[in-house]
Scaffold this active site. Structure first.
Site, PDB file in Angstrom:
ATOM      1  N   GLY A 111       0.793  -1.045   0.112  1.00 36.78           N
ATOM      2  CA  GLY A 111      -0.272   0.362   0.063  1.00 36.78           C
ATOM      3  C   GLY A 111       1.060   1.201   0.306  1.00 36.78           C
ATOM      4  O   GLY A 111       1.824   1.018   0.106  1.00 36.78           O
ATOM      5  N   ASP A 159      -8.273  -1.697  -0.627  1.00 38.13           N
ATOM      6  CA  ASP A 159      -9.352  -0.463  -0.635  1.00 38.13           C
ATOM      7  C   ASP A 159      -9.304   0.112  -1.884  1.00 38.13           C
ATOM      8  O   ASP A 159     -10.187   1.169  -2.108  1.00 38.13           O
ATOM      9  CB  ASP A 159      -8.686   1.035   0.055  1.00 38.13           C
ATOM     10  CG  ASP A 159      -8.845   0.486   1.556  1.00 38.13           C
ATOM     11  OD1 ASP A 159      -9.266  -0.403   2.183  1.00 38.13           O
ATOM     12  OD2 ASP A 159      -8.368   0.526   2.806  1.00 38.13           O
ATOM     13  N   MET A 201     -14.949  -2.717   5.173  1.00 38.10           N
ATOM     14  CA  MET A 201     -12.882  -1.944   5.228  1.00 38.10           C
ATOM     15  C   MET A 201     -13.277  -0.530   4.867  1.00 38.10           C
ATOM     16  O   MET A 201     -13.648  -0.423   3.201  1.00 38.10           O
ATOM     17  CB  MET A 201     -12.460  -2.893   4.957  1.00 38.10           C
ATOM     18  CG  MET A 201     -11.894  -3.628   6.413  1.00 38.10           C
ATOM     19  SD  MET A 201     -10.843  -5.080   5.715  1.00 38.10           S
ATOM     20  CE  MET A 201     -10.700  -5.213   7.080  1.00 38.10           C
ATOM     21  N   ARG A 203     -11.441   3.131   5.603  1.00 40.56           N
ATOM     22  CA  ARG A 203     -10.458   4.459   6.892  1.00 40.56           C
ATOM     23  C   ARG A 203     -10.563   5.651   5.772  1.00 40.56           C
ATOM     24  O   ARG A 203     -11.751   6.843   6.790  1.00 40.56           O
ATOM     25  CB  ARG A 203      -9.647   4.138   7.389  1.00 40.56           C
ATOM     26  CG  ARG A 203      -9.216   3.101   8.639  1.00 40.56           C
ATOM     27  CD  ARG A 203      -7.810   2.916   9.108  1.00 40.56           C
ATOM     28  NE  ARG A 203      -6.767   2.307   8.203  1.00 40.56           N
ATOM     29  CZ  ARG A 203      -6.044   1.868   8.115  1.00 40.56           C
ATOM     30  NH1 ARG A 203      -5.602   2.596   8.948  1.00 40.56           N
ATOM     31  NH2 ARG A 203      -5.254   1.992   6.938  1.00 40.56           N
ATOM     32  N   ARG A 286     -30.454  -5.743  12.176  1.00 42.22           N
ATOM     33  CA  ARG A 286     -28.809  -5.886  13.564  1.00 42.22           C
ATOM     34  C   ARG A 286     -27.669  -5.632  12.787  1.00 42.22           C
ATOM     35  O   ARG A 286     -27.965  -4.998  11.472  1.00 42.22           O
ATOM     36  CB  ARG A 286     -28.469  -7.856  12.530  1.00 42.22           C
ATOM     37  CG  ARG A 286     -30.151  -8.558  12.690  1.00 42.22           C
ATOM     38  CD  ARG A 286     -30.535  -8.464  14.732  1.00 42.22           C
ATOM     39  NE  ARG A 286     -31.571  -9.009  14.966  1.00 42.22           N
ATOM     40  CZ  ARG A 286     -31.684 -10.190  14.954  1.00 42.22           C
ATOM     41  NH1 ARG A 286     -31.488 -10.974  15.491  1.00 42.22           N
ATOM     42  NH2 ARG A 286     -32.965  -9.519  15.855  1.00 42.22           N
ATOM     43  N   HIS A 292     -12.101  -9.043   8.810  1.00 39.19           N
ATOM     44  CA  HIS A 292     -11.073  -9.398   8.057  1.00 39.19           C
ATOM     45  C   HIS A 292     -11.476 -10.601   6.692  1.00 39.19           C
ATOM     46  O   HIS A 292     -10.706 -11.243   6.074  1.00 39.19           O
ATOM     47  CB  HIS A 292      -9.553  -9.944   8.280  1.00 39.19           C
ATOM     48  CG  HIS A 292      -9.259  -9.463   9.689  1.00 39.19           C
ATOM     49  ND1 HIS A 292      -9.519  -9.098  10.293  1.00 39.19           N
ATOM     50  CD2 HIS A 292      -7.717  -9.142   8.771  1.00 39.19           C
ATOM     51  CE1 HIS A 292      -8.638  -7.644  10.666  1.00 39.19           C
ATOM     52  NE2 HIS A 292      -7.813  -7.761   9.726  1.00 39.19           N
ATOM     53  N   ASN A 527     -17.237 -11.330 -24.574  1.00 42.69           N
ATOM     54  CA  ASN A 527     -17.558  -9.864 -24.811  1.00 42.69           C
ATOM     55  C   ASN A 527     -16.819  -9.956 -26.313  1.00 42.69           C
ATOM     56  O   ASN A 527     -15.236  -9.143 -26.617  1.00 42.69           O
ATOM     57  CB  ASN A 527     -15.733  -9.889 -24.003  1.00 42.69           C
ATOM     58  CG  ASN A 527     -14.994  -8.726 -23.835  1.00 42.69           C
ATOM     59  OD1 ASN A 527     -15.950  -7.111 -23.767  1.00 42.69           O
ATOM     60  ND2 ASN A 527     -13.883  -8.654 -23.662  1.00 42.69           N
ATOM     61  N   MET A 568     -16.025 -21.479 -24.096  1.00 42.24           N
ATOM     62  CA  MET A 568     -17.163 -20.564 -24.854  1.00 42.24           C
ATOM     63  C   MET A 568     -15.754 -19.047 -25.104  1.00 42.24           C
ATOM     64  O   MET A 568     -15.450 -18.706 -24.532  1.00 42.24           O
ATOM     65  CB  MET A 568     -18.398 -19.753 -24.160  1.00 42.24           C
ATOM     66  CG  MET A 568     -19.687 -21.036 -23.782  1.00 42.24           C
ATOM     67  SD  MET A 568     -20.767 -20.416 -23.233  1.00 42.24           S
ATOM     68  CE  MET A 568     -22.025 -21.960 -23.466  1.00 42.24           C
ATOM     69  N   GLY A 569     -16.914 -19.153 -26.258  1.00 42.94           N
ATOM     70  CA  GLY A 569     -16.865 -17.343 -26.706  1.00 42.94           C
ATOM     71  C   GLY A 569     -17.065 -16.656 -28.148  1.00 42.94           C
ATOM     72  O   GLY A 569     -16.482 -15.707 -29.098  1.00 42.94           O
TER      73      GLY A 569
HETATM   74  P1  ADP Z   1       0.570  -0.082   3.566  1.00 42.68           P
HETATM   75  O1  ADP Z   1       2.016  -0.205   3.186  1.00 42.68           O
HETATM   76  O2  ADP Z   1      -0.272  -1.215   3.052  1.00 42.68           O
HETATM   77  O3  ADP Z   1       0.424   0.980   3.574  1.00 42.68           O
HETATM   78  P2  ADP Z   1       1.977   0.321   6.262  1.00 42.68           P
HETATM   79  O4  ADP Z   1       1.955   2.005   6.179  1.00 42.68           O
HETATM   80  O5  ADP Z   1       1.856  -1.170   7.520  1.00 42.68           O
HETATM   81  O6  ADP Z   1       0.935  -0.415   4.904  1.00 42.68           O
HETATM   82  O7  ADP Z   1       3.471   0.086   6.133  1.00 42.68           O
HETATM   83  C1  ADP Z   1       4.246  -1.375   6.124  1.00 42.68           C
HETATM   84  C2  ADP Z   1       5.419  -1.736   6.037  1.00 42.68           C
HETATM   85  O8  ADP Z   1       6.160  -0.063   5.465  1.00 42.68           O
HETATM   86  C3  ADP Z   1       6.085  -0.123   7.513  1.00 42.68           C
HETATM   87  O9  ADP Z   1       5.499  -1.588   8.638  1.00 42.68           O
HETATM   88  C4  ADP Z   1       6.981  -0.190   7.687  1.00 42.68           C
HETATM   89  O10 ADP Z   1       8.475  -1.210   7.664  1.00 42.68           O
HETATM   90  C5  ADP Z   1       7.098   0.325   6.598  1.00 42.68           C
HETATM   91  N1  ADP Z   1       6.891   1.725   5.540  1.00 42.68           N
HETATM   92  C6  ADP Z   1       5.706   2.659   5.651  1.00 42.68           C
HETATM   93  N2  ADP Z   1       5.736   3.870   5.855  1.00 42.68           N
HETATM   94  C7  ADP Z   1       7.097   4.165   6.018  1.00 42.68           C
HETATM   95  C8  ADP Z   1       8.232   5.297   5.720  1.00 42.68           C
HETATM   96  N3  ADP Z   1       6.954   6.506   6.107  1.00 42.68           N
HETATM   97  N4  ADP Z   1       9.289   5.107   6.023  1.00 42.68           N
HETATM   98  C9  ADP Z   1       9.877   3.660   6.205  1.00 42.68           C
HETATM   99  N5  ADP Z   1       8.795   2.828   5.847  1.00 42.68           N
HETATM  100  C10 ADP Z   1       7.974   2.494   5.871  1.00 42.68           C
END
Ligand code: ADP
Length: 749
Positions: A111, A159, A201, A203, A286, A292, A527, A568-569
């Site tokens: 991410g 996300d 999920m 944020r 409900r 997860h 398609n 198919m196709g």
């Molecule tokens: P995602 O990649 O899903 O956004 P995180 O933000 O938890 O997840 O980042 C995963 C890992 O990448 C962190 O635990 C860290 O090791 C590294 N990381 C994230 N941000 C930084 C940063 N600003 N500087 C150095 N390492 C980072």
């Protein structure tokens, strides 16, 4: 003087941050593409932690090591949050671990956090090496040989919140999980006339909430980017839910994104929504927090093939510009795009900042057109009472029909078409059984509630007909269009619909009632239609094929067996190629290419060679009309004859299961988006002086209309497929992904 960076010879790949389905497919593709390009490849286990720890957390990988992982959720490399990587000491240690092994190229699947960290690491790389040399921890020659770290990123995140790609790895699978869960809840909620509040999920990004609301037909949705307009939104929600009950809705469904908030930035929780519904409406309510479950399970067909394509492109990027500015590899439609990594990360982070500043309009603008369209759409669909006609407005009579084979998502499209039309104050008529029904005058007025529950139903409630009407039938159709005073026609279907629409357009001088505007919406599992990268139904069919092939592969665990699977196709190899990429087939036979004796000889020899060296499973996918002579049974006989003593052969002709089933989330979303645009376009045309007919489609992710008169020029004469098939560029990948396996290994597909 700076030396031009050398082409890397060793590459490392890692997965980091939150896990996402499809990460394995991306790792597999990276490893196999790099091996095919002559690089040595290393897998880093446990994300950034593995970089810092080194030792056996950085392992050389062979093609076999990434066999059998394509269909697995999560990541076999593991992922972890790593505090040490935030410090320069940690990153110096990581640099040492890579450079000691001669690795100076890195593919990161994660991410925005992981990509930010990786970028920092790449920026600091030369100075980290200098420090290591100064401290006597690294040979100066080794440092000099690897002055630059080449970095490429892919976004693994459920996300779908990143700039630089239309879809992130894992988002489509998460939508599958959410939609499956909501479909299941739907039936219990309807049985008990309950209300359900589902927390999903997201944020800072409402993508999953919004799209699952579209796909599941939710009655209310709360996302971070666009909080409710008023402070008293609870009241508006209750009135809407109440009105729904009054017109007979059996269940109420609200979807709340994790990061949902009101206009002042105060969080809105699922629990709060439940309490409001219980206290103000006395609803039996409900809460289900999907948690997860959304991350888990086997990746969808889409996640498997985009990850495969992205992994391949990541390696190409590394070879193309060693030491260059780090790139993020993403997709737009069927096209692979690469953009400066940090631009994408910064823009992504900017949306979160804009939301925090409560500038919601900008946040929605930044999310882009399809996100905004979907949000607008939801606001129409949740209504229990349509707006209806404005005073003095002309009420049009618009008819909807299907033509061609059934495609999952047809019902979804009709539901939206009817509601959007009625909401604009027009009369919507459903035609039963396609052109045959139209000729027989089987038209029925449809109202808001007549399409309840259609969002998730496979098949085609209105029925369809497969044949282009003969002249005699066309005459009766002309008569019925006159008789029912039809102002516009929406055809949701495949090749038959397009051909007939074009024919009617050409015959408008002979039959004046054919001068009405017609819009075709592509709905065909094949398609095979021009003007759109994807037709509604193809994604569901693809998922159905992929699930079946997974089972077929599992059935062969003990035997040495090769499968020939026929899909198919018709004249279009889309389903064959994409399912081949998504299931790890070693050979795909397409109608676009045909099959030659030479191909078969080569393929059978490769299979024999593989099985002679320990291969246990072979998989070949053949499109149903790939070749008139070399049929599926011919190929089976040939393989069987040649494989005696080495392997046996089974065929699986998947047949009509591919046309059935409930539509996938993507097909529901696409059907919704296209149908709403089609009806708005049809209304505009019907009210114009010179109404035009057209077909709609997605082009580079945007909705576009093409004049129907261009249909003949956009298709290959004599067969059912368009001239332009962007996905054909992916053909070489199938070969690379199924590299001939080196001897002395036990490969898995
Ligand atoms: P995602 O990649 O899903 O956004 P995180 O933000 O938890 O997840 O980042 C995963 C890992 O990448 C962190 O635990 C860290 O090791 C590294 N990381 C994230 N941000 C930084 C940063 N600003 N500087 C150095 N390492 C980072």
């Amino acid at each position: 003087m700076l030396r031009t960076p050398q082409r890397p010879t060793k590459l490392a790949v890692l997965t980091s941050g939150g896990d996402a389905a499809g990460m394995n497919a991306a790792v597999r593709a990276t490893v196999r593409s790099a091996l095919a390009a002559g690089l040595e490849v290393f897998g880093v286990y446990e994300g950034m932690q593995g970089l810092v720890d080194g030792g056996d957390r950085i392992k050389q990988l062979s093609s076999t090591d990434v066999g059998g992982i394509l269909h697995q959720g999560g990541t076999v490399l593991g992922t972890a949050r790593c505090a040490e990587f935030f410090s320069r000491d940690g990153r110096r240690q990581a640099a040492r671990n890579l450079v000691e092994r001669g690795i100076d190229a890195l593919v990161v699947i994660g991410g925005d956090g992981s990509l930010t960290g990786a970028n920092l690491f790449r920026e600091e790389w030369p100075s980290l090496l200098d420090e290591l040399v100064a401290e006597g921890d690294l040979e100066p020659d080794l440092a000099a040989a690897h002055r630059r770290l080449t970095l490429v990123g892919m976004v693994g995140s459920i996300d779908n919140d990143m700039f630089g790609t239309d879809m992130t790895i894992g988002a489509d699978t998460a939508l599958h999980r959410i939609t499956e869960a909501i479909d299941a809840i739907h039936s219990t909620a309807s049985s008990h006339q309950r209300s359900f509040v589902i927390e999903v999920m997201g944020r800072h990004c409402g993508y999953l909430a919004l799209m699952s609301a579209v796909a599941a037909g939710a009655n209310w949705v709360l996302i971070p980017e666009s909080p409710p307009d008023t402070d008293d939104w609870e009241e508006s929600m209750c009135r809407a839910m109440e009105a729904g009950r009054a017109i007979g809705r059996r269940r109420n469904l609200a979807i709340v994104a994790e990061g949902a908030q009101d206009r002042h930035g105060n969080p809105i929780t699922a629990q709060h929504v439940k309490e409001v519904l219980e206290e103000r409406l006395g609803e039996d309510t409900r809460v289900t927090s999907l948690g997860h479950v959304q991350r888990g399970g086997a990746p969808s067909a889409f996640d498997r093939y985009i990850s495969t394509v992205l992994g391949y492109a990541a390696v190409e990027q590394i070879l193309m510009s060693p030491g260059g500015e780090p790139q993020l590899i993403g997709i737009r439609g069927h096209e692979i795009i690469s953009s400066p990594l940090m631009d994408c990360v910064n823009k992504t982070k900017a949306v979160a900042d804009v939301i925090a500043r409560q500038d919601y309009e900008t946040a929605m603008d930044m999310r882009g057109g399809s996100f905004k369209d979907s949000f607008r759409m939801i606001r129409t669909m949740v209504r229990a009472q349509p707006h209806g006609p404005e005073p003095g407005q002309r009420r049009l009579r618009l008819a909807v029909l299907h033509a061609g084979g059934p495609a999952p998502g047809m019902n979804t499209a009709v539901r939206v078409a009817v509601r959007v039309g009625v909401d604009h104050g027009h009369t919507m008529l459903g035609v039963h059984n396609g052109f045959k029904g139209l000729a027989a005058g089987k038209l029925e007025e449809m109202d808001w509630m007549s399409v309840t529950g259609w969002v998730s139903q496979g098949g085609a409630e209105l029925g369809t007909s497969r044949k282009v009407p003969a002249p005699e039938l066309l005459e009766r159709i002309a008569h019925q269009l006159d008789k029912h005073r039809i102002d516009g026609l929406l055809m949701i279907g495949g090749w038959t619909a397009y051909q007939t629409a074009n024919l009617m357009h050409e015959l408008r001088d002979i039959h004046p009632s054919f001068a009405l505007p017609i819009v075709c919406l592509p709905a065909s599992i094949n398609n095979d239609l021009p003007g759109s990268e994807l037709s509604v139904g193809a994604d569901t069919a693809l998922n159905s094929i992929v699930q079946d092939v997974d089972k077929i592969k599992q059935s062969a665990v003990a035997a040495q067996r090769s499968f020939v699977v026929e899909v198919m196709g018709r004249d279009c190899g889309y389903l064959a190629l994409m399912s081949g990429l998504a299931t790890g087939a070693e050979r795909v036979y397409l109608p676009e290419e045909g099959i030659s004796l030479l191909d078969l000889e080569k393929d059978v020899n490769e299979l024999k060679d593989g099985f002679a060296h320990g291969k246990r499973l072979g998989l070949v996918i053949r499109s149903e009309q790939a070749d008139p002579v070399f049929t599926t049974s011919f190929i089976r006989s040939l393989f069987e004859h040649e494989g005696i003593g080495l392997f046996d052969v089974r065929t699986a002709i998947l047949g009509h299961v591919q046309q059935g089933g409930d539509p996938s989330p993507f097909d529901r979303i696409q059907a919704t988006r296209l149908a709403s645009k089609c009806v708005e376009h049809l209304i505009e045309q019907a009210l114009s002086e010179e109404p035009a007919s057209s077909f709609v489609g997605l082009q580079k992710g945007k909705v576009r209309f093409t004049p129907i008169s261009e249909f003949p020029d956009l298709v290959v004469p004599g067969v059912h497929r368009p001239m332009d098939q962007g996905w054909m560029a992916l053909r070489p990948l199938a070969r690379v992904m199924a590299q001939p396996v080196p001897p002395e290994t036990t490969p898995q597909v």
